[in-house]
Every structure is written in structure tokens, then in C-alpha cells.
Design a protein around this motif. Structure first.
Motif, short mmCIF file in Angstrom:
data_model
loop_
_atom_site.label_atom_id
_atom_site.label_comp_id
_atom_site.label_asym_id
_atom_site.label_seq_id
_atom_site.Cartn_x
_atom_site.Cartn_y
_atom_site.Cartn_z
N ALA A 51 0.85 -1.19 0.00
CA ALA A 51 0.00 0.00 0.00
C ALA A 51 0.89 1.24 0.00
CB ALA A 51 -0.91 0.01 1.23
N PRO A 52 0.42 2.35 -0.57
CA PRO A 52 1.19 3.59 -0.51
C PRO A 52 1.37 4.04 0.94
CG PRO A 52 -0.61 3.76 -2.11
CD PRO A 52 -0.84 2.51 -1.32
N ALA A 53 2.50 4.63 1.24
CA ALA A 53 2.78 5.08 2.61
C ALA A 53 1.71 6.05 3.10
CB ALA A 53 4.16 5.73 2.66
N GLY A 68 -7.24 7.75 -4.44
CA GLY A 68 -5.92 7.65 -5.04
C GLY A 68 -5.13 6.46 -4.52
N THR A 69 -5.67 5.77 -3.52
CA THR A 69 -4.98 4.61 -2.94
C THR A 69 -5.01 3.43 -3.90
OG1 THR A 69 -5.42 5.23 -0.64
CG2 THR A 69 -5.03 2.90 -1.09
N VAL A 70 -3.87 2.78 -4.06
CA VAL A 70 -3.74 1.57 -4.86
C VAL A 70 -3.17 0.47 -3.96
CG1 VAL A 70 -2.68 0.48 -6.87
CG2 VAL A 70 -3.34 2.90 -6.97
N LEU A 71 -3.92 -0.60 -3.79
CA LEU A 71 -3.46 -1.75 -3.02
C LEU A 71 -3.08 -2.86 -3.99
CD1 LEU A 71 -6.19 -1.84 -0.20
CD2 LEU A 71 -4.00 -0.62 -0.22
N VAL A 104 -5.00 -5.96 -8.21
CA VAL A 104 -4.91 -4.56 -7.79
C VAL A 104 -6.31 -4.01 -7.54
CG1 VAL A 104 -4.15 -2.25 -8.46
CG2 VAL A 104 -2.82 -4.26 -9.17
N MET A 105 -6.44 -3.25 -6.45
CA MET A 105 -7.67 -2.50 -6.22
C MET A 105 -7.30 -1.04 -6.02
SD MET A 105 -8.75 -4.03 -2.44
CE MET A 105 -10.19 -2.96 -2.24
N GLU A 106 -8.03 -0.17 -6.69
CA GLU A 106 -7.72 1.27 -6.67
C GLU A 106 -8.98 2.06 -6.34
OE1 GLU A 106 -5.95 4.78 -9.65
OE2 GLU A 106 -5.62 2.65 -10.10
N LYS A 107 -8.80 3.11 -5.55
CA LYS A 107 -9.92 3.94 -5.12
C LYS A 107 -9.76 5.35 -5.69
CE LYS A 107 -12.20 5.50 -0.82
NZ LYS A 107 -12.10 5.51 0.66
N GLN A 108 -10.76 5.77 -6.43
CA GLN A 108 -10.75 7.11 -6.99
C GLN A 108 -12.13 7.73 -6.87
OE1 GLN A 108 -8.18 8.75 -7.92
NE2 GLN A 108 -6.60 7.24 -8.45
N GLY A 123 -18.28 0.99 -3.03
CA GLY A 123 -17.87 2.37 -2.80
C GLY A 123 -17.25 2.94 -4.05
N GLU A 124 -16.01 3.41 -3.94
CA GLU A 124 -15.32 4.00 -5.10
C GLU A 124 -14.13 3.16 -5.55
OE1 GLU A 124 -16.17 8.71 -4.72
OE2 GLU A 124 -14.73 7.94 -3.27
N TRP A 125 -14.18 1.86 -5.26
CA TRP A 125 -13.10 0.96 -5.64
C TRP A 125 -13.33 0.34 -7.01
CZ3 TRP A 125 -8.69 0.71 -2.92
CH2 TRP A 125 -8.70 1.09 -1.57
N GLU A 126 -12.23 0.05 -7.68
CA GLU A 126 -12.23 -0.71 -8.93
C GLU A 126 -11.15 -1.78 -8.79
OE1 GLU A 126 -13.43 -2.28 -11.59
OE2 GLU A 126 -14.15 -0.35 -12.33
N TYR A 127 -11.28 -2.86 -9.56
CA TYR A 127 -10.36 -3.99 -9.46
C TYR A 127 -9.79 -4.36 -10.83
CZ TYR A 127 -12.93 -4.43 -5.09
OH TYR A 127 -13.51 -4.16 -3.87
N ALA A 128 -8.57 -4.89 -10.84
CA ALA A 128 -7.95 -5.37 -12.08
C ALA A 128 -6.92 -6.43 -11.74
CB ALA A 128 -7.30 -4.23 -12.85
#
Length: 264
Positions: A51-53, A68-71, A104-108, A123-128
Motif C-alpha cells: 500500500a502507498p505510505a 488515489g490509494t492503490v493496493l 490490484v484494487m484502486e480507489k478514486q 464504494g469508489e473501488w475498482e479492481y484489475a
């Protein structure tokens, strides 16, 4: 007729703007925080979660996961012996071999609104899903609705199953220390991604308990029956089945884990 065509066009536009194609492979994920490692005994994999710091700092200060978080979940094959059993290092952990894929899951902001109302929005998550070399995985991405369905029951933790690891509230190993007989042990113990015993007898109307000893959350899902809350290491889940019969169940987070309950 004209109105119907406009509705169809609007739905097509929405569908085109949603999907795994919106996520770019996070080639810099190694610059983030490695917040969990995991031995998956059930599928013979070693896994890492990054995860981003900024996201780690936010959740550990009690703030929501920021947009903007990408896990990134990195899946590794593991070293195996001649019998196909994973080889463990001096610390009892799997020895990673080759990367086999990335999830990957990303929230925007606003991403959830891209899907129609009957979609299991997260919510505002997307997956790839990406291959070992960071290319989109068409076969896996064609079934991305499964990601939403899997994460949907975890709305209270912003759909992130590993949130307790991310915000550093996951129970420590001391939670497995048992007190007097019956304090911690359940009817079924979960260890190394397996139910022990795999088949158990229960009494109709009487609660059956499951004790988690794994370094990951689990969830009990009975076919045609109840589903437990997610429970962490050192915690128990309890289920009651009212009618006699034989019931198959799985872990709702790790479907390769299977068991049978014979209710009398």
C-alpha cells in the motif's frame, strides 16, 4: 422508441466507462509499504500486500482510506519438494519462487458511480488483474464482477478485507494462548487454510464454533444457510443450523477451503 434508445445509449456509455481497464499497472508498488505477507497453503502460494505510505499513515491515524490509494496483491509460486509440498525456511514460512500474477484494487473519487445500480458496487473501488510481467489479464478481468461480489460484505471496513493488517489492529500471536479448557478452542479449528476436522457432526439448534489460528481473516459460509462475520486470528465465529441434514460450507474469503457439517 426514441426515449428507449437514449436509455440504452446511456447504459452503454456507463458500462464503457467502468471496468478494470481504468487501472494502470502500479509499476512502483515496491516503493510502498509491505503491510502483509501470507502463506496460502490451500493453493501453494506466497502472497505480499503493498500500500502507498500515505494510505498506511491515514488509516493508522484513524482516517478513511484516501482516494488515489492503490493496493497491490503479489502472488508468488513457492519452492516444493518431490511430493509437491511447499518447502519452508528456518522461520517456518514458504520460500517464494516466481511471481505468477498481481491483483490490484484502486480507489478514486466517483468511480463507483460508473456502474449501473444493480451492480454490487464497492464504494469508489475498482479492481484489475495483471500477469507476472504487469500486463492486463483478459481472462481474469472478464470476471471482475466476482471481485465486487467477494468484497461487498466488507462495506464496514471500506471493502478492504485486509484492513486490520493495513491499520495495524490485527491481533498478535498472543491471542492464540489458550486459558483453561474451552476458553479459546472451537468445535472446528482453522489452521493453514484448512478446517480441522474437515467433517463434523452438530446438533440442530445448537451453536457450532470456529476458531481462527491463521494470520489472515476467515469467514464461514454455509451452502443454503448462514454466513458468519469475518473473524481474525485468535477470534471465534459461531453459527447455528436449525434443520437436520448434511451441509457443505466454505470460507467466504478463500473458497478453496471446504468442509462438511452433519446436523442431527
Amino acid at each position: 422508441m426514441k426515449k428507449a434508445l437514449l436509455v440504452i445509449a446511456a447504459l452503454a456509455s456507463t458500462a464503457a466507462s467502468a471496468g478494470p481497464e481504468k487501472i494502470k499497472f502500479p509499476s512502483n508498488y515496491l516503493k510502498g509499504v509491505l503491510y502483509q505477507t501470507l502463506d496460502r497453503s490451500d493453493i501453494k502460494q506466497y502472497r505480499e500486500l503493498y500500500a502507498p505510505a500515505e494510505a498506511v499513515e491515514a488509516v493508522r491515524k484513524g482516517r478513511p482510506i484516501p482516494n488515489g490509494t492503490v493496493l497491490t496483491l503479489v502472488q508468488w509460486s513457492v519452492e516444493q519438494d518431490a511430493g509437491g509440498n511447499p518447502i519452508k525456511d528456518a522461520n517456518g514460512r514458504f520460500i517464494k519462487k516466481d511471481i505468477v500474477g498481481h491483483t490490484v484494487m484502486e480507489k478514486q473519487k466517483g468511480w463507483g458511480a460508473d456502474y449501473p445500480s444493480d451492480w454490487p458496487r464497492n464504494g469508489e473501488w475498482e479492481y484489475a488483474v495483471f500477469t507476472a510481467d504487469g500486463q492486463p489479464n483478459p481472462k481474469a478481468n472478464a470476471n471482475n464482477k466476482a471481485c465486487f461480489t467477494c468484497h461487498l460484505p466488507h462495506a464496514k471496513q471500506d471493502f478492504v478485507i485486509s484492513l486490520a493488517k493495513l491499520n495495524n489492529t490485527f491481533p498478535g500471536s498472543q491471542t492464540l494462548v489458550k486459558g483453561k479448557k474451552g476458553d479459546a478452542a472451537g468445535d472446528v479449528t482453522i489452521a493453514s487454510f484448512a478446517f480441522m476436522p474437515a467433517k463434523i457432526s452438530a446438533t440442530a439448534g445448537k451453536a457450532l464454533s470456529f476458531f481462527n489460528t491463521d494470520d489472515t481473516p476467515h469467514q464461514i459460509a454455509v451452502s443454503g444457510g448462514p454466513r458468519s462475520a469475518v473473524f481474525l486470528r485468535g477470534q471465534k465465529a459461531s453459527l447455528t443450523i436449525d434443520k437436520p441434514g448434511e451441509y457443505n460450507y466454505i470460507c467466504g474469503l478463500h473458497p478453496s477451503m471446504k468442509g462438511v457439517i452433519e446436523v442431527k
